[in-house]
Enzyme design. Structure first.
Site, PDB file in Angstrom:
ATOM      1  N   HIS A   1       1.020  -1.074  -0.176  1.00 34.65           N
ATOM      2  CA  HIS A   1      -0.221  -0.117  -0.017  1.00 34.65           C
ATOM      3  C   HIS A   1       0.853   1.178  -0.128  1.00 34.65           C
ATOM      4  O   HIS A   1       2.157   1.443   0.316  1.00 34.65           O
ATOM      5  CB  HIS A   1      -1.009   0.106   0.973  1.00 34.65           C
ATOM      6  CG  HIS A   1      -0.633  -0.472   2.192  1.00 34.65           C
ATOM      7  ND1 HIS A   1      -0.517   1.433   3.371  1.00 34.65           N
ATOM      8  CD2 HIS A   1      -0.136  -1.250   2.910  1.00 34.65           C
ATOM      9  CE1 HIS A   1      -0.104   1.066   4.470  1.00 34.65           C
ATOM     10  NE2 HIS A   1       0.111  -0.407   4.025  1.00 34.65           N
TER      11      HIS A   1
ATOM     12  N   ASP B   1      -0.046   4.514   0.983  1.00 32.79           N
ATOM     13  CA  ASP B   1      -0.260   5.277   2.266  1.00 32.79           C
ATOM     14  C   ASP B   1       0.421   5.251   3.387  1.00 32.79           C
ATOM     15  O   ASP B   1       1.037   4.042   3.926  1.00 32.79           O
ATOM     16  CB  ASP B   1      -1.885   5.211   2.423  1.00 32.79           C
ATOM     17  CG  ASP B   1      -1.994   3.864   2.991  1.00 32.79           C
ATOM     18  OD1 ASP B   1      -1.897   2.782   2.250  1.00 32.79           O
ATOM     19  OD2 ASP B   1      -3.452   4.138   3.985  1.00 32.79           O
TER      20      ASP B   1
ATOM     21  N   ASP C   1       6.529   0.506   6.756  1.00 29.61           N
ATOM     22  CA  ASP C   1       4.819  -0.345   6.360  1.00 29.61           C
ATOM     23  C   ASP C   1       4.220   0.810   5.527  1.00 29.61           C
ATOM     24  O   ASP C   1       3.982   1.916   5.924  1.00 29.61           O
ATOM     25  CB  ASP C   1       3.986   0.196   7.835  1.00 29.61           C
ATOM     26  CG  ASP C   1       2.603  -0.668   7.789  1.00 29.61           C
ATOM     27  OD1 ASP C   1       2.526  -0.856   7.217  1.00 29.61           O
ATOM     28  OD2 ASP C   1       1.968   0.282   9.049  1.00 29.61           O
TER      29      ASP C   1
ATOM     30  N   GLU D   1      -5.116   1.407   2.920  1.00 25.37           N
ATOM     31  CA  GLU D   1      -5.528   0.568   3.946  1.00 25.37           C
ATOM     32  C   GLU D   1      -5.624   1.119   5.749  1.00 25.37           C
ATOM     33  O   GLU D   1      -6.157   0.084   5.999  1.00 25.37           O
ATOM     34  CB  GLU D   1      -3.881  -0.407   3.345  1.00 25.37           C
ATOM     35  CG  GLU D   1      -3.706  -1.543   4.203  1.00 25.37           C
ATOM     36  CD  GLU D   1      -3.461  -1.426   5.502  1.00 25.37           C
ATOM     37  OE1 GLU D   1      -3.403  -3.076   6.408  1.00 25.37           O
ATOM     38  OE2 GLU D   1      -3.002  -0.771   5.900  1.00 25.37           O
ATOM     39  N   GLU D   2      -4.739   2.208   5.457  1.00 25.37           N
ATOM     40  CA  GLU D   2      -4.654   2.880   7.095  1.00 25.37           C
ATOM     41  C   GLU D   2      -5.836   2.948   7.362  1.00 25.37           C
ATOM     42  O   GLU D   2      -5.798   3.107   8.161  1.00 25.37           O
ATOM     43  CB  GLU D   2      -3.352   3.242   7.659  1.00 25.37           C
ATOM     44  CG  GLU D   2      -2.079   2.782   6.862  1.00 25.37           C
ATOM     45  CD  GLU D   2      -0.953   1.427   7.907  1.00 25.37           C
ATOM     46  OE1 GLU D   2      -2.287   1.669   8.326  1.00 25.37           O
ATOM     47  OE2 GLU D   2      -0.560   1.295   7.558  1.00 25.37           O
TER      48      GLU D   2
ATOM     49  N   ASP E   1       0.339 -10.147   0.409  1.00 29.54           N
ATOM     50  CA  ASP E   1       0.655  -9.218   0.852  1.00 29.54           C
ATOM     51  C   ASP E   1       1.598  -8.603   2.438  1.00 29.54           C
ATOM     52  O   ASP E   1       2.238  -9.704   2.903  1.00 29.54           O
ATOM     53  CB  ASP E   1      -1.409  -8.609   1.806  1.00 29.54           C
ATOM     54  CG  ASP E   1      -1.322  -7.702   1.650  1.00 29.54           C
ATOM     55  OD1 ASP E   1      -0.573  -6.512   1.969  1.00 29.54           O
ATOM     56  OD2 ASP E   1      -2.209  -6.841   2.389  1.00 29.54           O
TER      57      ASP E   1
ATOM     58  N   HIS F   1       4.302   2.947  13.225  1.00 31.12           N
ATOM     59  CA  HIS F   1       2.919   2.653  13.067  1.00 31.12           C
ATOM     60  C   HIS F   1       3.391   3.371  14.356  1.00 31.12           C
ATOM     61  O   HIS F   1       2.595   4.365  15.396  1.00 31.12           O
ATOM     62  CB  HIS F   1       1.818   2.040  13.505  1.00 31.12           C
ATOM     63  CG  HIS F   1       0.784   1.211  12.709  1.00 31.12           C
ATOM     64  ND1 HIS F   1      -0.308   1.344  12.687  1.00 31.12           N
ATOM     65  CD2 HIS F   1       1.504   1.270  11.324  1.00 31.12           C
ATOM     66  CE1 HIS F   1      -0.800   1.046  11.439  1.00 31.12           C
ATOM     67  NE2 HIS F   1       0.084   0.698  10.728  1.00 31.12           N
TER      68      HIS F   1
HETATM   69 ZN   LIG Z   1       0.579  -1.426   6.288  1.00 32.43          ZN
END
Ligand SMILES: [Zn+2]
Length: 443
Positions: A80, A82, A113, A147-148, A173, A416
């Site tokens: 992803h 984003d 990520d 996705e987030e 994924d 994150h």
């Molecule tokens: Zn991710």
């Protein structure tokens, strides 16, 4: 020694510098930044953009089709574009969107990520195109843009594949990694491949009653009743069990475990109840592997110190174990609280994913891990977090979650959070891994 081709590093830096931050409120999304990102991606991977057929998905999602020699067993590689926002107060050692190259690592939000995977997949394809390689099977690249925030891009990519009659052989994924320091006492890195992911549910507990002046309180008002419900919930964890994928993981790492632990791990299946108790005792992280977790997160009551609340609310975040259902968990919560005056409503719900089989496609991932990460032990596991790949379980029974990057415990914890960084060698080995995977597709 031959010098390595390190150009993927510059590509990752260029893309990390474009802050594609996802927001739940569409009005807050900086769409110009996402536009810039897609322009930069096309600049960095020109052949991929020339030779693969591109379908735009939702706002900024991308679905590329690379025609192979056969369309019998199409594969989907996902990443992803984003990233999650940056907490301004977090003590980043290097600015989160500068992509500084320090100590042979690229530092910044999204390196792990999930822009690292994005770049590694694209660079693998780009280098194969430079050599005029045609993959043995059709390859689809599905890059989501939201996705987030659990957005619409992934389900729309699935709808597009359905429209084209594509039934993927397997989908890969983000999720697992080449995890270093995964278990105490085990030096070997574990190539953890997610074969399932937990579901997510959010509940609201709400108690209404008479509010009023704080000078004349009555017993068991809304706040006290809510507090009692929370304590009852806290005392009633869900039943535990060690999932089958985790038993298999223990069996596989047994030969690398300290001598004293080897027989236990090798016979994990036979001592399942003991093992489960040990995992629960070892702390909240390992306990979460064995059951549906229930966490009370938000609380609200009266807005003023001298006012009794007429409504008290608590938010509950639940991670649903494979084998449980959201409805079953809500039942458990209701029984645990045992109070009709506490209203329980489901705010969001995602059921746990099905468990993907460990057959030929899984073996291909294992083999490819063995080729590039010779010391790693490949093993299945159940992911705790939700990924976009859950939407693909509707059209594919083999959905795996794995990123081919070595990650330390600190790196896994930076996702994150702050100080996210990816090693240069790790990125380059990731490119090699995706290339080996694409070259290893069966005829
Ligand atoms: Zn991710």
């Amino acid at each position: 020694m031959p010098t390595r081709d390190t150009r993927a590093v510059g590509k990752l830096q260029a893309l990390v510098r474009i802050p594609t931050v996802s927001r739940r409120d569409p009005d807050l999304i900086d769409t110009a930044t996402f536009d810039d990102f897609l322009v930069e991606l096309a600049l960095q991977f020109p052949l991929l953009h020339q030779r693969l057929e591109l379908t735009r998905i939702h706002t900024h999602g991308l679905l590329f089709h690379w025609r192979g020699r056969s369309d019998r067993r199409p594969v989907v590689l996902m990443a992803h574009l984003d990233v999650v926002p940056v907490d301004e107060d977090a003590p980043w050692q290097h600015p989160p969107f500068a992509a500084d190259l320090v100590d042979d690592h690229v530092w910044g939000r999204g390196t792990l990520d999930d822009k690292g995977s994005l770049v590694a997949i694209c660079e693998a394809v780009e280098t194969l195109l430079e050599r005029d390689v045609t993959p043995a099977q059709d390859v689809w690249l599905s890059f989501g843009c939201d996705e987030e925030v659990m957005g619409r891009a992934a389900p729309q990519a699935v709808a597009e594949l359905v429209r084209r009659g594509v039934r993927p052989w397997f989908v890969l994924d983000e999720g697992g990694a080449i995890a270093h320091e995964a278990f105490p006492g085990i030096a070997a890195p574990i190539g953890v491949i997610g074969v399932a992911e937990k579901g997510v549910a959010s509940l609201e507990l709400r108690v209404d009653g008479r509010g009023g002046h704080a000078s004349t309180p009555a017993r068991m008002g809304p706040t006290a009743r809510l507090a009692r419900a929370i304590v009852r919930l806290d005392r009633s964890p869900m039943a535990t069990s060690t999932p089958e994928a985790l038993l298999e993981l223990f069996r596989r790492i047994a030969p690398r475990a300290p001598l004293a632990l080897r027989p236990l791990m090798a016979n994990a299946a036979r001592i399942r109840p003991v093992l489960t108790r040990a995992l629960v005792a070892a702390g909240p992280e390992t306990a979460a592997l064995t059951r549906t977790t229930i966490a009370v997160t938000t609380l609200s009551g009266s807005p003023a110190l001298n006012v009794i609340a007429s409504t008290a609310r608590a938010g509950v975040n639940i991670r649903v174990m494979v084998g449980d259902t959201v409805a079953g968990v809500v039942d458990h919560v209701r029984r645990a609280i045992d109070d009709d005056r506490v209203q329980i409503s489901v705010v969001e719900q995602i059921e746990p994913s099905p468990v993907s089989p460990r057959d030929e496609a899984f073996a291909l991932l294992e083999r490819t891990i063995g080729e590039v990460f010779v010391h790693a032990v490949p093993a299945p596991y159940v992911m705790m977090a939700a990924t976009d790949s859950r939407f693909f379980t509707e059209i594919c029974e083999r959905v795996y979650r794995f990123a081919p990057f070595r990650m330390t415990k600190a790196q896994r914890e930076s996702i994150h959070s702050y100080d996210e960084h990816l090693g240069v060698d790790d990125l380059l080995d990731g490119v090699r891994w995706y290339r080996a995977l694409l070259e290893g597709l069966p005829r």
